[in-house]
Enzyme design. Structure first.
Site, PDB file in Angstrom:
ATOM      1  N   LYS B 101       5.103  10.555   5.702  1.00 18.16           N
ATOM      2  CA  LYS B 101       5.396  10.438   7.138  1.00 18.16           C
ATOM      3  C   LYS B 101       5.199  11.805   7.784  1.00 18.16           C
ATOM      4  O   LYS B 101       5.898  12.765   7.463  1.00 18.16           O
ATOM      5  CB  LYS B 101       6.826   9.953   7.370  1.00 18.16           C
ATOM      6  CG  LYS B 101       7.211  10.020   8.850  1.00 18.16           C
ATOM      7  CD  LYS B 101       8.635   9.564   9.120  1.00 18.16           C
ATOM      8  CE  LYS B 101       9.059  10.018  10.510  1.00 18.16           C
ATOM      9  NZ  LYS B 101      10.427   9.609  10.849  1.00 18.16           N
ATOM     10  N   GLY B 162      17.430   9.832  17.066  1.00 16.75           N
ATOM     11  CA  GLY B 162      18.885   9.954  17.003  1.00 16.75           C
ATOM     12  C   GLY B 162      19.602   9.581  18.281  1.00 16.75           C
ATOM     13  O   GLY B 162      20.828   9.694  18.358  1.00 16.75           O
ATOM     14  N   GLY B 189      14.948   5.857  17.848  1.00 13.82           N
ATOM     15  CA  GLY B 189      15.523   5.360  19.091  1.00 13.82           C
ATOM     16  C   GLY B 189      16.305   4.065  18.982  1.00 13.82           C
ATOM     17  O   GLY B 189      17.074   3.735  19.873  1.00 13.82           O
ATOM     18  N   ASN B 210      17.172   5.547  10.935  1.00 17.28           N
ATOM     19  CA  ASN B 210      18.128   6.242  10.073  1.00 17.28           C
ATOM     20  C   ASN B 210      19.505   6.271  10.725  1.00 17.28           C
ATOM     21  O   ASN B 210      20.458   5.666  10.258  1.00 17.28           O
ATOM     22  CB  ASN B 210      17.633   7.659   9.771  1.00 17.28           C
ATOM     23  CG  ASN B 210      18.419   8.366   8.664  1.00 17.28           C
ATOM     24  OD1 ASN B 210      17.888   9.210   7.967  1.00 17.28           O
ATOM     25  ND2 ASN B 210      19.684   8.059   8.474  1.00 17.28           N
TER      26      ASN B 210
END
Lengths: 67, 264
Positions: B101, B162, B189, B210
């Site tokens: 990534k 976040g 998001g 996450n």
């Protein structure tokens, strides 16, 4: 006596050493790490062949939690 | 139903990709990953702590590479050079693993991607044989350029990393999906399950998150919710939703056979 920068910390070694010996001194033998010397990857298979020189900048990394 | 996610020729059953950061401990990390059903999990590459006991538990023990597909990231990198170096280290660390990534950030407050550096890093990484899943803005032109470079998945933000703000511009996500043929995965998001469902209903190939899981009061329960939301959203997309109509004019019950009015 040689001085290395390892992960941004200065470390002094009394005798010349290769990457495998450095990894052993840091107690990383057998651990899943990757190592960069002066911005270039040092493949694990070559650890015993790569001699470290005074002033080398070493980065040692692991995988950690992240998103 | 044979509806699989295919990235760089490899097939995955789960369309939910999750990060491994911000959990209380590795036990919680693993429990959340298991509840999410995710097969692909992102990891960060960081300096070893020289003073630390090398026998402390590690992510590799809790989240074994034999059970999960690691997706090493370049979180925290602000230049193409740093991102490329980080992923070269990752490839060495993970025995030649090519799926990565890429994210190159532009600013520490917003963590908004720097697409100029991202494009440069993507070119180098693709040339070096990496399979690049790329975090980017929701700009459809940049997304197309990243595909042209050879990235294997385009991962636009839904809102800031976040932030948990959800999908702020579904129209741009649609524009991206109309223009690229590799999987489009919403990355960043998502705040709660409905956000993930909306992303999937729009037709995204997957969702990566996450903080939405790790930052929930009960991360394991939220992981389960996200699994269901991604599956529900995907099914709804495949089913094809009814058209939206301002006035219905089409009741669900029969219009014939209604009993006679006694008034008038």
């Amino acid at each position: 006596m040689i001085t290395l920068s390892i992960n941004g910390e200065t470390r002094r070694f009394t005798a010349p050493l290769n990457v495998a010996e450095l990894v052993e001194q840091l107690a990383y033998t057998g651990k899943r790490i990757a190592l960069e010397r002066n911005g270039e990857i040092v493949p694990r298979s070559t650890f015993t062949h790569v001699r470290l020189a005074d002033g080398d900048k070493i980065e040692v990394v692991v995988a950690v939690g992240g998103g | 139903m044979n509806d699989k996610l295919v990235i760089a020729g490899k097939t995955y059953s789960s369309r939910l990709l999750v990060g491994t950061g911000k959990y209380q401990d590795f036990t919680e990390t693993r429990a959340a990953l298991d509840a999410s059903g995710a097969e692909i999990v992102t990891v960060a590459i960081r300096r070893t702590n020289l003073g630390q006991n090398p026998n402390e538990p590690s992510l590799l023990d809790a989240v074994p590479m034999s059970k999960f597909t690691y997706l090493p990231n370049t979180a925290g990198c602000y230049t193409a050079d740093d991102a490329v170096r980080t992923l070269r280290l990752a490839r060495e660390l993970l025995d030649g693993h090519a799926l990565v990534k890429l994210e190159v950030l532009g600013d520490p407050q917003s963590l908004y991607p720097n697409v100029i550096e991202t494009l440069a890093a993507a070119k180098t990484l693709v040339a070096e044989g990496f399979q690049v899943m790329v975090y980017t803005s929701d700009d459809p032109i940049i997304a197309r350029q990243l595909e042209d470079i050879g990235c294997v998945a385009i991962m636009p933000l839904a809102s800031l990393i976040g932030s948990g703000m959800g999908i702020l511009n579904p129209w741009n996500l649609q524009l991206i999906m109309d223009r690229v043929s590799v999987p489009v995965i919403v990355d960043a998001g998502v705040g709660t399950a409905s956000d993930a469902a909306i992303a999937m209903e729009l037709g995204c190939a997957g969702v990566l998150m996450n903080t939405a899981i790790a930052g929930a009061k009960n991360p394991v329960l939220m992981a389960r919710a996200m699994k269901k939301a991604v599956e529900a959203g995907r099914d709804a997309f495949l089913a094809g939703r009814m058209p939206k109509k301002l006035y219905s004019g089409s009741p669900s019950s029969p219009t014939a056979g209604i009993i006679a009015s006694t008034r008038g």
